[in-house]
Design an enzyme around this catalytic site. Structure first.
Site, short mmCIF file in Angstrom:
data_model
loop_
_atom_site.label_atom_id
_atom_site.label_comp_id
_atom_site.label_asym_id
_atom_site.label_seq_id
_atom_site.Cartn_x
_atom_site.Cartn_y
_atom_site.Cartn_z
N GLU A 61 0.83 -1.21 0.00
CA GLU A 61 0.00 0.00 0.00
C GLU A 61 0.86 1.26 0.00
O GLU A 61 2.05 1.23 0.31
CB GLU A 61 -0.93 0.02 1.22
CG GLU A 61 -0.22 -0.02 2.55
CD GLU A 61 -1.18 -0.10 3.74
OE1 GLU A 61 -2.38 0.19 3.58
OE2 GLU A 61 -0.71 -0.46 4.84
N HIS A 102 0.00 5.67 0.98
CA HIS A 102 -1.02 6.58 1.51
C HIS A 102 -0.36 7.87 1.99
O HIS A 102 0.87 7.96 2.05
CB HIS A 102 -1.80 5.89 2.64
CG HIS A 102 -0.94 5.07 3.55
ND1 HIS A 102 0.09 5.60 4.27
CD2 HIS A 102 -0.94 3.74 3.83
CE1 HIS A 102 0.67 4.64 4.96
NE2 HIS A 102 0.09 3.50 4.71
N HIS A 106 4.87 6.41 8.44
CA HIS A 106 4.96 5.42 9.51
C HIS A 106 6.33 5.51 10.17
O HIS A 106 7.34 5.71 9.49
CB HIS A 106 4.85 3.99 8.96
CG HIS A 106 3.50 3.56 8.50
ND1 HIS A 106 2.36 3.72 9.23
CD2 HIS A 106 3.13 2.92 7.36
CE1 HIS A 106 1.34 3.21 8.56
NE2 HIS A 106 1.77 2.73 7.42
N HIS A 119 4.89 0.37 0.25
CA HIS A 119 5.61 -0.42 1.26
C HIS A 119 4.87 -1.71 1.59
O HIS A 119 3.64 -1.78 1.47
CB HIS A 119 5.84 0.40 2.53
CG HIS A 119 4.58 0.89 3.16
ND1 HIS A 119 3.92 2.01 2.71
CD2 HIS A 119 3.86 0.45 4.22
CE1 HIS A 119 2.85 2.23 3.45
NE2 HIS A 119 2.77 1.29 4.37
N CYS A 166 4.33 -0.04 15.07
CA CYS A 166 4.07 0.87 13.96
C CYS A 166 3.39 2.12 14.50
O CYS A 166 2.26 2.07 14.97
CB CYS A 166 3.19 0.19 12.92
SG CYS A 166 2.87 1.24 11.48
#
Lengths: 133, 133
Positions: free
Chosen positions: B63, B65, B69, B103, B117
């Site tokens: 994904e 976005h 992270h 990633h 995370c």
């Protein structure tokens, strides 16, 4: 850009590639030092990853401030003051410290105490505060 | 309010008090599940602490976005795809994944892969985006 900070340290004395070390010479601090791993140097705009290492008997600063903290204990044991309460914490315990909560860590036992400390980026906080006003 | 999430799990199967478990049934995910530790349930407005557990041979979602992270490997080994590159990571390695970077983690070896995370709070991101417009 994305970036990997490879672990290069030891179990009770952690270190990572590209970590920036800080003396952490602040009022009342005893036997503690800090490092910054994820930071704006990585392009990170929203949070920082920091590591604090506290020698046996040492402590972090007694403080409160507008930003919050996310903490994960990585090695050793400590007492943590949160407002008027004090708790013991050890490896893998996670502590959320809310804004304006008075807080301080004291290393207990014979091993150094180390923890990951996530903090929101100050620039980001400034933007949030400006948007709220 | 401040809150302690005491570690209640095992070295390769971590858990914490007050953790909220998620099935993580998303496209292409194999043998992975998630938990949320620090969240708005703690009063946290700026970031979340989450734990992902990936069985040997499993993987997280591929994904990208708008949010970034901060990852710290807690146990096991994996390959991580970051854009067009793939790297191997292991215990205590830290990975910064920048916004819009494609990633994915694939667990490698015989042990489950687990990682912390950190993600900025979506409401906070929405405010930042609104302030920027």
């Amino acid at each position: 850009m994305s970036r990997i900070h490879r672990f290069t340290g030891e179990a009770s004395n952690m270190n990572w590639e590209h970590a920036v070390h800080r003396a952490y010479d602040r009022d009342g601090v005893v036997g503690a030092r800090g490092s910054v791993m994820i930071s704006p140097a990585d392009g990170a705009q929203h949070f920082l990853f920091r590591y604090y290492h506290v020698l046996p008997g040492g402590n972090t600063m007694l403080e409160d401030h507008a930003h919050d903290h996310g903490v994960m204990v990585l090695h050793g044991h400590a007492t943590v003051r949160l407002g008027e309460e004090t708790h013991e914490v050890g490896p893998q315990d996670i502590v959320y410290i809310s804004p304006w909560e008075v807080h301080q860590f004291h290393a207990v036992g014979n091993e150094p105490f180390g923890f990951l400390c996530v903090i929101p980026n100050k620039d980001m906080l400034a933007k949030l505060l400006a948007a709220a006003n």
